[in-house]
Design a protein around this motif. Structure first.
Motif, PDB file in Angstrom:
ATOM      1  N   PRO A  96     -13.052  13.172   3.564  1.00  0.00           N
ATOM      2  CA  PRO A  96     -12.273  13.054   3.528  1.00  0.00           C
ATOM      3  C   PRO A  96     -11.349  12.051   2.221  1.00  0.00           C
ATOM      4  CG  PRO A  96     -11.860  13.866   5.713  1.00  0.00           C
ATOM      5  CD  PRO A  96     -13.083  13.047   5.682  1.00  0.00           C
ATOM      6  N   ILE A  97     -11.474  11.115   3.068  1.00  0.00           N
ATOM      7  CA  ILE A  97     -10.975   9.627   2.283  1.00  0.00           C
ATOM      8  C   ILE A  97     -11.754   9.463   1.005  1.00  0.00           C
ATOM      9  CG2 ILE A  97     -11.107   6.942   2.845  1.00  0.00           C
ATOM     10  CD1 ILE A  97     -10.434   7.320   6.171  1.00  0.00           C
ATOM     11  N   GLY A  98     -13.685  10.183   0.990  1.00  0.00           N
ATOM     12  CA  GLY A  98     -13.529  10.546  -0.253  1.00  0.00           C
ATOM     13  C   GLY A  98     -13.297  10.880  -0.759  1.00  0.00           C
ATOM     14  N   LEU A  99     -12.981  11.994  -0.651  1.00  0.00           N
ATOM     15  CA  LEU A  99     -12.723  13.428  -1.507  1.00  0.00           C
ATOM     16  C   LEU A  99     -11.397  13.595  -2.169  1.00  0.00           C
ATOM     17  CD1 LEU A  99     -14.643  16.011   0.629  1.00  0.00           C
ATOM     18  CD2 LEU A  99     -15.661  14.948  -1.430  1.00  0.00           C
ATOM     19  N   GLU A 100     -10.077  12.854  -1.130  1.00  0.00           N
ATOM     20  CA  GLU A 100      -9.337  12.667  -1.787  1.00  0.00           C
ATOM     21  C   GLU A 100      -8.465  11.611  -2.693  1.00  0.00           C
ATOM     22  OE1 GLU A 100      -6.072  13.832  -0.295  1.00  0.00           O
ATOM     23  OE2 GLU A 100      -7.097  14.921   1.147  1.00  0.00           O
ATOM     24  N   GLN A 101      -8.051  11.781  -4.064  1.00  0.00           N
ATOM     25  CA  GLN A 101      -7.017  11.106  -5.303  1.00  0.00           C
ATOM     26  C   GLN A 101      -6.250   9.921  -4.391  1.00  0.00           C
ATOM     27  OE1 GLN A 101      -5.809  13.305  -8.334  1.00  0.00           O
ATOM     28  NE2 GLN A 101      -8.054  14.235  -7.817  1.00  0.00           N
ATOM     29  N   ALA A 102      -6.449   8.677  -4.478  1.00  0.00           N
ATOM     30  CA  ALA A 102      -6.446   7.475  -3.417  1.00  0.00           C
ATOM     31  C   ALA A 102      -6.187   5.859  -4.270  1.00  0.00           C
ATOM     32  CB  ALA A 102      -6.290   7.477  -1.954  1.00  0.00           C
ATOM     33  N   THR A 103      -5.251   5.284  -4.062  1.00  0.00           N
ATOM     34  CA  THR A 103      -5.835   4.149  -4.476  1.00  0.00           C
ATOM     35  C   THR A 103      -7.078   3.174  -3.664  1.00  0.00           C
ATOM     36  OG1 THR A 103      -4.138   2.772  -2.814  1.00  0.00           O
ATOM     37  CG2 THR A 103      -3.609   3.858  -5.330  1.00  0.00           C
ATOM     38  N   SER A 104      -7.052   2.417  -4.075  1.00  0.00           N
ATOM     39  CA  SER A 104      -7.915   1.486  -3.651  1.00  0.00           C
ATOM     40  C   SER A 104      -7.520   0.768  -1.629  1.00  0.00           C
ATOM     41  CB  SER A 104      -8.922   0.813  -4.449  1.00  0.00           C
ATOM     42  OG  SER A 104      -8.307  -0.761  -4.742  1.00  0.00           O
ATOM     43  N   THR A 117       0.699  -0.791  -0.621  1.00  0.00           N
ATOM     44  CA  THR A 117       0.257  -0.028  -0.271  1.00  0.00           C
ATOM     45  C   THR A 117       0.824   1.097  -0.003  1.00  0.00           C
ATOM     46  OG1 THR A 117      -1.665  -0.958   0.815  1.00  0.00           O
ATOM     47  CG2 THR A 117      -1.961   0.700   0.837  1.00  0.00           C
ATOM     48  N   ASP A 118       0.923   2.138  -0.920  1.00  0.00           N
ATOM     49  CA  ASP A 118       1.586   3.040  -1.299  1.00  0.00           C
ATOM     50  C   ASP A 118       1.334   4.495   0.218  1.00  0.00           C
ATOM     51  OD1 ASP A 118      -0.379   4.603  -2.077  1.00  0.00           O
ATOM     52  OD2 ASP A 118      -0.113   4.240  -4.045  1.00  0.00           O
ATOM     53  N   PHE A 119       0.159   4.294   0.032  1.00  0.00           N
ATOM     54  CA  PHE A 119      -0.445   6.148   1.050  1.00  0.00           C
ATOM     55  C   PHE A 119       0.159   6.875   0.506  1.00  0.00           C
ATOM     56  CE2 PHE A 119      -0.730   1.873   4.274  1.00  0.00           C
ATOM     57  CZ  PHE A 119      -1.769   2.728   4.771  1.00  0.00           C
ATOM     58  N   VAL A 120      -0.683   6.845  -0.637  1.00  0.00           N
ATOM     59  CA  VAL A 120      -0.284   8.154  -1.414  1.00  0.00           C
ATOM     60  C   VAL A 120      -1.263   8.840  -1.503  1.00  0.00           C
ATOM     61  CG1 VAL A 120      -0.025   9.478  -3.097  1.00  0.00           C
ATOM     62  CG2 VAL A 120       1.750   7.648  -2.603  1.00  0.00           C
ATOM     63  N   ILE A 121      -2.523  10.439  -0.918  1.00  0.00           N
ATOM     64  CA  ILE A 121      -3.197  10.812  -1.366  1.00  0.00           C
ATOM     65  C   ILE A 121      -2.770  12.358  -2.171  1.00  0.00           C
ATOM     66  CG2 ILE A 121      -4.697   9.796   0.703  1.00  0.00           C
ATOM     67  CD1 ILE A 121      -3.397  12.080   3.118  1.00  0.00           C
ATOM     68  N   THR A 122      -4.073  12.242  -2.886  1.00  0.00           N
ATOM     69  CA  THR A 122      -3.757  13.635  -3.667  1.00  0.00           C
ATOM     70  C   THR A 122      -4.843  14.595  -3.044  1.00  0.00           C
ATOM     71  OG1 THR A 122      -2.815  12.675  -4.668  1.00  0.00           O
ATOM     72  CG2 THR A 122      -3.615  14.921  -5.923  1.00  0.00           C
ATOM     73  N   ASP A 123      -5.165  15.166  -3.037  1.00  0.00           N
ATOM     74  CA  ASP A 123      -6.098  16.241  -2.895  1.00  0.00           C
ATOM     75  C   ASP A 123      -6.840  16.968  -3.961  1.00  0.00           C
ATOM     76  OD1 ASP A 123      -5.866  16.995  -0.497  1.00  0.00           O
ATOM     77  OD2 ASP A 123      -4.623  18.842  -0.513  1.00  0.00           O
ATOM     78  N   PRO A 124      -8.542  17.007  -3.735  1.00  0.00           N
ATOM     79  CA  PRO A 124      -8.728  17.933  -5.111  1.00  0.00           C
ATOM     80  C   PRO A 124      -8.984  19.085  -5.869  1.00  0.00           C
ATOM     81  CG  PRO A 124     -10.421  16.743  -3.866  1.00  0.00           C
ATOM     82  CD  PRO A 124      -9.188  16.875  -2.803  1.00  0.00           C
ATOM     83  N   GLY A 125      -8.553  18.525  -7.193  1.00  0.00           N
ATOM     84  CA  GLY A 125      -7.906  19.855  -7.949  1.00  0.00           C
ATOM     85  C   GLY A 125      -6.127  19.622  -8.169  1.00  0.00           C
ATOM     86  N   LYS A 126      -5.430  19.281  -7.140  1.00  0.00           N
ATOM     87  CA  LYS A 126      -4.331  18.997  -7.250  1.00  0.00           C
ATOM     88  C   LYS A 126      -3.254  18.089  -8.033  1.00  0.00           C
ATOM     89  CE  LYS A 126      -3.528  22.572  -3.566  1.00  0.00           C
ATOM     90  NZ  LYS A 126      -2.822  22.701  -1.953  1.00  0.00           N
ATOM     91  N   THR A 127      -1.961  18.034  -8.099  1.00  0.00           N
ATOM     92  CA  THR A 127      -1.671  16.927  -9.670  1.00  0.00           C
ATOM     93  C   THR A 127      -0.477  15.877  -8.336  1.00  0.00           C
ATOM     94  OG1 THR A 127       0.676  18.813  -9.764  1.00  0.00           O
ATOM     95  CG2 THR A 127      -2.155  18.031 -11.723  1.00  0.00           C
ATOM     96  N   GLU A 128       0.354  16.985  -7.453  1.00  0.00           N
ATOM     97  CA  GLU A 128       1.065  16.281  -6.908  1.00  0.00           C
ATOM     98  C   GLU A 128       0.832  15.452  -5.610  1.00  0.00           C
ATOM     99  OE1 GLU A 128       4.970  18.052  -3.717  1.00  0.00           O
ATOM    100  OE2 GLU A 128       4.070  18.844  -6.164  1.00  0.00           O
TER     101      GLU A 128
END
Length: 192
Positions: free
Chosen positions: A133-141, A70-81
């Motif tokens: 926030p878990i639902g809003l963040e971009q992240a792997t399943s 699991t990479d634990f990488v999250i990305t805020d909506p509207g951001k690329t990093e």
């Protein structure tokens, strides 16, 4: 530890072997567990243990999930990093809500007679809202699943905070009596 003098009637046996009660009392010194500071100390130990369990469990889950990929990488909506969550963040995000929950419960116990009910409703609402926030963040399943598990583990670990003096075990008072009045859940115990 406080002691209480108990006067109990004595019984005698008659010719028919039926016990009868006489007016001659016996005095015994029976220790009680109504010392408020002992109850508060027991409650604090239990709650500190619950916070510690939450932190240790989430640390173990995080490290296990990382080891399983699991990479634990999250990305805020509207951001690329993206942002990779690290162990100190997991510990801080476990410890802070746990301590805040403990503090809220202690305040509620000091100022209301329905602290357990109010705290339970607040804790459930905070848990449900923590999923937003878990639902809003971009992240792997895998990351989302792990984060949901981490949130639920904190809630489950903190449930023992609801134990009160009426329960058996550490900090228990015989008969469910609580120092300062009443019994069980209808009392206003000392905060802790």
């Amino acid at each position: 530890m406080a002691t209480t003098t108990v006067i109990a009637p004595t019984s005698t046996t008659t010719a028919t072997d039926a016990p009868t009660v006489t007016d001659a009392p016996t005095v015994t010194d029976a220790p009680t567990v109504t010392d408020a500071s002992a109850v508060t100390a027991g409650r604090r130990r239990l709650r500190a243990k619950a916070v510690g369990v939450a932190v240790v469990a989430n640390t173990a889950i995080f490290l296990t999930a990382r080891a399983l990929g699991t990479d634990f990488v999250i990305t805020d909506p509207g951001k690329t990093e993206g942002h990779t969550l690290i162990l100190p963040e997991i510990i801080a995000f476990t410890l802070l809500p746990a301590l805040l929950g403990w503090g809220v419960l202690a305040l509620l116990e000091r100022y209301t007679r329905r602290a357990r009910l109010i705290w339970s409703v607040l804790a459930a609402a905070v848990l449900v809202l923590s999923f937003v926030p878990i639902g809003l963040e971009q992240a792997t399943s895998a990351t989302r699943t792990a984060l949901v598990v981490l949130h639920v583990v904190v809630a489950v670990a903190l449930l023992p905070m609801l134990r009160r003096e009426g329960a058996t075990g550490e900090g228990a008072v015989p008969g469910g009596a609580v120092p300062g009045g009443g019994a069980g859940g209808d009392t206003k115990p000392a905060a802790g």
